[in-house]
Design a protein around this motif. Structure first.
Motif, PDB file in Angstrom:
ATOM      1  N   LYS A  27       0.832  -1.200   0.000  1.00  0.00           N
ATOM      2  CA  LYS A  27       0.000   0.000   0.000  1.00  0.00           C
ATOM      3  C   LYS A  27       0.868   1.252   0.000  1.00  0.00           C
ATOM      4  O   LYS A  27       2.027   1.229   0.418  1.00  0.00           O
ATOM      5  N   PHE A  28       0.289   2.343  -0.486  1.00  0.00           N
ATOM      6  CA  PHE A  28       0.993   3.621  -0.482  1.00  0.00           C
ATOM      7  C   PHE A  28       1.224   4.082   0.958  1.00  0.00           C
ATOM      8  O   PHE A  28       0.402   3.823   1.847  1.00  0.00           O
ATOM      9  N   PRO A  29       2.335   4.765   1.213  1.00  0.00           N
ATOM     10  CA  PRO A  29       2.645   5.213   2.573  1.00  0.00           C
ATOM     11  C   PRO A  29       1.574   6.159   3.112  1.00  0.00           C
ATOM     12  O   PRO A  29       0.910   6.861   2.346  1.00  0.00           O
ATOM     13  N   LYS A  30       1.433   6.178   4.407  1.00  0.00           N
ATOM     14  CA  LYS A  30       0.482   7.089   5.036  1.00  0.00           C
ATOM     15  C   LYS A  30       1.044   8.496   5.152  1.00  0.00           C
ATOM     16  O   LYS A  30       0.291   9.464   5.181  1.00  0.00           O
ATOM     17  N   LYS A  32       2.317  11.985   4.248  1.00  0.00           N
ATOM     18  CA  LYS A  32       1.918  12.828   3.128  1.00  0.00           C
ATOM     19  C   LYS A  32       3.049  13.045   2.127  1.00  0.00           C
ATOM     20  O   LYS A  32       2.868  12.913   0.910  1.00  0.00           O
ATOM     21  N   GLU A  33       4.246  13.354   2.627  1.00  0.00           N
ATOM     22  CA  GLU A  33       5.366  13.665   1.729  1.00  0.00           C
ATOM     23  C   GLU A  33       5.825  12.427   0.958  1.00  0.00           C
ATOM     24  O   GLU A  33       6.025  12.478  -0.259  1.00  0.00           O
ATOM     25  N   LEU A  34       5.974  11.293   1.651  1.00  0.00           N
ATOM     26  CA  LEU A  34       6.419  10.075   0.993  1.00  0.00           C
ATOM     27  C   LEU A  34       5.360   9.567   0.020  1.00  0.00           C
ATOM     28  O   LEU A  34       5.673   9.078  -1.076  1.00  0.00           O
ATOM     29  N   ARG A  35       4.103   9.689   0.397  1.00  0.00           N
ATOM     30  CA  ARG A  35       3.030   9.273  -0.508  1.00  0.00           C
ATOM     31  C   ARG A  35       3.054  10.108  -1.784  1.00  0.00           C
ATOM     32  O   ARG A  35       2.864   9.574  -2.883  1.00  0.00           O
ATOM     33  N   ASP A  51      -6.235   5.039   0.346  1.00  0.00           N
ATOM     34  CA  ASP A  51      -5.630   4.198   1.383  1.00  0.00           C
ATOM     35  C   ASP A  51      -5.551   2.730   0.960  1.00  0.00           C
ATOM     36  O   ASP A  51      -4.800   1.953   1.555  1.00  0.00           O
ATOM     37  N   SER A  52      -6.315   2.349  -0.070  1.00  0.00           N
ATOM     38  CA  SER A  52      -6.303   0.952  -0.511  1.00  0.00           C
ATOM     39  C   SER A  52      -5.504   0.747  -1.798  1.00  0.00           C
ATOM     40  O   SER A  52      -5.367  -0.372  -2.269  1.00  0.00           O
ATOM     41  N   THR A  53      -4.969   1.834  -2.387  1.00  0.00           N
ATOM     42  CA  THR A  53      -4.190   1.713  -3.622  1.00  0.00           C
ATOM     43  C   THR A  53      -2.875   0.993  -3.338  1.00  0.00           C
ATOM     44  O   THR A  53      -2.228   1.244  -2.326  1.00  0.00           O
ATOM     45  N   VAL A  54      -2.474   0.101  -4.268  1.00  0.00           N
ATOM     46  CA  VAL A  54      -1.265  -0.688  -4.047  1.00  0.00           C
ATOM     47  C   VAL A  54      -0.362  -0.656  -5.282  1.00  0.00           C
ATOM     48  O   VAL A  54      -0.804  -0.374  -6.392  1.00  0.00           O
ATOM     49  N   LEU A  55       0.910  -0.923  -5.045  1.00  0.00           N
ATOM     50  CA  LEU A  55       1.884  -1.164  -6.104  1.00  0.00           C
ATOM     51  C   LEU A  55       2.455  -2.556  -5.895  1.00  0.00           C
ATOM     52  O   LEU A  55       2.637  -2.999  -4.754  1.00  0.00           O
ATOM     53  N   ARG A  75      11.577  -1.363   3.007  1.00  0.00           N
ATOM     54  CA  ARG A  75      12.378  -0.604   3.956  1.00  0.00           C
ATOM     55  C   ARG A  75      11.821   0.811   4.074  1.00  0.00           C
ATOM     56  O   ARG A  75      11.181   1.334   3.166  1.00  0.00           O
ATOM     57  N   GLU A  76      12.072   1.430   5.162  1.00  0.00           N
ATOM     58  CA  GLU A  76      11.518   2.763   5.441  1.00  0.00           C
ATOM     59  C   GLU A  76      12.050   3.800   4.451  1.00  0.00           C
ATOM     60  O   GLU A  76      13.257   3.879   4.190  1.00  0.00           O
TER      61      GLU A  76
END
Length: 252
Positions: A27-30, A32-35, A51-55, A75-76
């Motif tokens: 899932k996309f990060p929560k 804001k900047e990383l997303r 919130d449910s979009t995935v790669l 990884r973070e």
């Protein structure tokens, strides 16, 4: 319903068969900047992840994963970097991974001194809708694309109709008919010279007027033609089907 990978041109879905190939979904990060950096990396115009979009894992490097536990995790702070973009979306690989370039693509204001020189000299091309052949990930997006395409077809059909109408009007000017009438010997040279004064008059406008509100030029043309060339007048009314006024109307 299986989740689709949000990347353009990627057909991976979260199914048993895909998981059996070792492909994982993330899932996309929560944050804001990383997303935002993830969203920009996809290079999909006006795309916003939910919130449910995935790669899928095929868009990350091997070193981006933490496989020490039972669950494969990212990884973070990693950003997806492996995509198969069409030519108009491609840019230098070393411009994708810097924070400065990501913010620039997202429309944020960042000092240009932080970006590599090679990146500044090659601005990213904007996506071109006419060449974006990837289907939207959602049914809503697909419906919007279809409506847009239908609207464009309707616009082109109107343009075609208008063009044909303009061509038809051009063919119905007095000037375009003088040669035809001369070849059929329906008018004399003297009458032809008189009618040249009305060479720009559109005969099709007689139909639009429907017998009311004729301009002065229309009335004078009809009177002149009927008076000096009744055969030509009859030819235009009965053979060419131009809606010229009936001779009785002219007498009135």
């Amino acid at each position: 319903m299986p989740q689709h990978c949000a990347a353009n041109f990627c057909s991976n879905r979260r199914t048993v068969d895909v998981r059996a190939r070792g492909i994982t979904f993330h899932k996309f990060p929560k944050g804001k900047e990383l997303r935002k950096r993830w969203e920009v990396s996809l290079r999909r115009e006006e795309f916003t992840a939910s919130d449910s979009t995935v790669l899928c894992s095929e868009h990350f490097k091997q070193e981006d994963f933490d496989k020490t536990g039972q669950i494969v995790r990212l990884r973070e702070g990693v950003v997806p970097s492996i995509f198969s973009f069409p030519a108009h979306l491609q840019s230098l690989e070393n411009c994708r991974t810097t924070e400065t370039s990501i913010k620039t693509e997202a429309g944020l204001s960042v000092a240009s001194r932080d970006a590599p020189e090679t990146c500044r000299s090659h601005p990213q091309p904007q996506p071109i809708d006419d060449h974006d052949y990837a289907l939207p990930a959602s049914l809503t997006g697909l419906t919007a694309k279809l409506k847009e395409a239908l609207a464009r077809v309707e616009h082109l059909e109107r343009e075609k109709t208008n063009t044909m109408a303009r061509e038809e009007r051009a063919k119905t000017t007095v000037k375009s008919l003088l040669g035809d009438l001369s070849e059929k010997q329906l008018i004399t040279e003297e009458l032809k010279e008189k009618l040249r004064l009305y060479s720009d008059v559109q005969l099709i406008e007689f139909m639009e007027k429907q017998g009311h509100g004729y301009t002065k030029e229309h009335r004078e043309f009809a009177f002149t033609l009927h008076l000096h060339g009744p055969k030509a007048y009859k030819y235009l009314r009965e053979t060419r089907k131009f809606p010229l006024p009936h001779p009785h109307t002219l007498q009135k």
